[in-house]
Scaffold this motif. Structure first.
Motif, PDB file in Angstrom:
ATOM      1  N   ARG A 191      57.832  51.528  42.930  1.00  0.00           N
ATOM      2  CA  ARG A 191      58.430  52.592  42.133  1.00  0.00           C
ATOM      3  C   ARG A 191      59.310  53.442  43.019  1.00  0.00           C
ATOM      4  O   ARG A 191      58.878  53.920  44.065  1.00  0.00           O
ATOM      5  N   GLU A 214      57.204  55.875  48.634  1.00  0.00           N
ATOM      6  CA  GLU A 214      56.504  55.665  47.371  1.00  0.00           C
ATOM      7  C   GLU A 214      55.264  56.543  47.241  1.00  0.00           C
ATOM      8  O   GLU A 214      54.763  56.757  46.121  1.00  0.00           O
ATOM      9  N   THR A 268      47.609  57.460  45.711  1.00  0.00           N
ATOM     10  CA  THR A 268      48.242  57.575  47.027  1.00  0.00           C
ATOM     11  C   THR A 268      47.231  57.938  48.101  1.00  0.00           C
ATOM     12  O   THR A 268      47.302  57.458  49.232  1.00  0.00           O
ATOM     13  N   GLU A 301      54.011  58.022  43.215  1.00  0.00           N
ATOM     14  CA  GLU A 301      52.817  57.611  42.495  1.00  0.00           C
ATOM     15  C   GLU A 301      51.858  58.799  42.341  1.00  0.00           C
ATOM     16  O   GLU A 301      52.055  59.863  42.930  1.00  0.00           O
TER      17      GLU A 301
END
Length: 490
Positions: free
Chosen positions: A143, A277, A286, A281
């Motif tokens: 993402r 990323e 994470t 998230e």
């Protein structure tokens, strides 16, 4: 007087001779003369650096079909008339020094000289073959944005400007390299970045003395604090979002022409363990990934050393059933555990390097097949034990979990001295090695910022992104060491 310091004269032939001498009659430099309305004109440019179609449409055709622009009885100089009427381009300047004219020609400008004029006009017609904006191959995310830097410095700065549309974004340009004259730009946020860090970056770049800059790595090696340390003190990235995030934290970006890698200073140890990323998230996921990452870091550095130390010096620590299994697997192996581990580590590094250097179509296949065939054959021949193959393979997989490639290289290097220490004095050697590494990390700094900030020196309230990733709404202040204004919300 040097040839490049000579001043152009009103004699067109003499000026042409000066330029040809400086350029050594290079075959790709075009000298084109035109006669129009009794006026002799000379156009000089490098084929391939200029947009030749645009040159023909804007310069050559008007002179060929319309003649000299303006009334020949006017008192205006030729350069003034041409600049006003014939060159609707963005950048036009008048130059009298031959060296400046050549510098402009070699950077994609067209030089226009006229008989009776002692100055040349430089028109910007730069045109280079550029790679399109693509997703970075070295920093893939599930993402996040899919665009990455290219080899064009102007494309790279525009990708940053698109994300930070503020007049506080400052861009300062430098020419580095005696022969290459590579364009280097530093970017930072005014009143956000620490002024002392900005001044230090400018000072170090101005002190660089080198023939040519072919990649940002040249600059990195010239300006880092401790060049002999295995740990990187300057972050490099191909992702614009990573650069913009660093700028918002008060850091400074160094953009170099002809490379897609942008440098970010200062860098801390914890920066190398964070991926872009992580902030796209959810915080819970994470945090879990970050703990796994720390665990993989310890495996990548210590697992082979711990195995060698326990099997060689401290077998009583290993559970009995596991110890019997390891002893049975090692029966018939002619080498000590430390030699066995070193052989496998060297083989693994060789396969990894071969996979990188070989063509993409065969690189992955050769590395995987090579690992399977060599590992299986070595075990069957009794040269290597099966547990050692598992240990080395697990270590290699763990090393791929470090987000920053240059930080991963540091642990690849340190793995070998840790193996030797474990092979000579066991667990005590591992403790000595860890102590030396921690002392070294504590002594490191990047542009005046301690490498282990904010753990040591400790900064209260700034450990939220180290042990766990706090929710975005709870990350309210910028890092104190890198910013000149940490009271602003991020």
């Amino acid at each position: 007087m040097k040839l490049t310091e000579k001043v152009l004269t009103s004699d067109l032939a003499e000026s042409e001779a000066i330029l040809k001498d400086i350029l050594h009659n290079s075959s790709d430099v075009v000298f084109r003369k035109l006669q129009t309305d009794g006026q002799t004109l000379l156009f000089v440019y490098v084929d391939g650096l200029c947009d030749t179609n645009l040159v023909e449409q804007i310069i050559l055709k008007p002179f060929l079909y319309k003649g000299f622009p303006g009334d020949s009885n006017e008192d205006s100089h030729f350069t003034q008339v041409v600049q006003r009427l014939m060159l609707p381009v963005l950048k036009v300047s008048s130059v009298t020094i031959a060296g400046k004219v050549v510098e402009g020609i070699l950077t994609g400008h067209v030089a226009l000289l006229a008989e009776g004029e002692s100055e040349a006009m430089l028109a910007d017609f730069q045109h280079y073959q550029e790679r399109s904006v693509e997703e970075p191959s070295s920093e893939v995310v599930v993402r996040g944005p899919r665009d990455g830097f290219t080899e064009s410095i102007r494309v790279n700065t525009s990708l940053i400007r698109r994300r930070l549309c503020t007049p506080q974004l400052v861009n300062k340009s430098f020419q580095v390299g005696e022969k290459s004259s590579t364009k280097v730009e530093i970017i930072y946020l005014h009143e956000v970045a620490n002024e002392s860090i900005v001044e230090e970056v400018i000072r170090r770049i101005n002190q660089i003395k080198i023939d040519g800059i072919l990649e940002s790595g040249y600059i990195e090696k010239k300006i880092e604090d401790t060049p002999y340390s295995p740990f990187p003190q300057i972050q490099n990235t191909e992702r614009p979002d990573v650069v913009c995030s660093a700028l918002l934290e008060g850091k400074v970006a160094i953009v170099t022409a002809n490379t897609p890698f942008v440098l970010i200073v200062p860098m801390t140890f914890w920066t190398g363990l964070q991926a872009s990323e992580d902030y796209y998230e959810r915080a819970v996921f994470t945090t879990l990934v970050r703990w796994v990452r720390y665990f993989m870091l310890m495996i990548a550095l210590l697992l082979p050393s711990i195995y060698v130390a326990l099997t060689t010096f401290h077998p009583q620590i290993i559970p009995t059933v596991l110890l019997i299994s390891i002893a049975a697997a090692r029966e018939g192996v002619p080498f000590p555990a430390v030699v066995e581990a070193l052989m496998m580590e060297f083989m693994f590094e060789a396969l990894r390097e071969a996979g990188v250097r070989l063509p993409k179509t065969v690189g992955s296949a050769v590395s995987i097949v090579g690992a399977l065939v060599i590992g299986q054959s070595a075990v069957e021949a009794g040269i290597i034990s099966a547990p050692m193959v598992i240990i080395v393979a697990t270590t290699g997989i763990a090393s791929f979990g470090i987000p920053r490639y240059n930080l991963g290289n540091a642990f690849r290097i340190l793995r070998f001295p840790m193996l030797l220490l474990a092979g000579f004095i066991g667990v005590y050697g591992i403790l000595v090695g860890i102590t030396v590494i921690l002392i070294h990390l504590t002594c490191l700094s990047s542009f005046g910022v301690p490498y282990l900030t904010p753990v040591t020196p400790e900064i209260a309230g700034f450990d939220k992104s180290l042990i766990h990733r706090a929710p975005r709404w709870n990350l309210r202040r910028r890092p104190k060491k890198t910013t000149g204004n940490n009271d602003n919300l991020t």
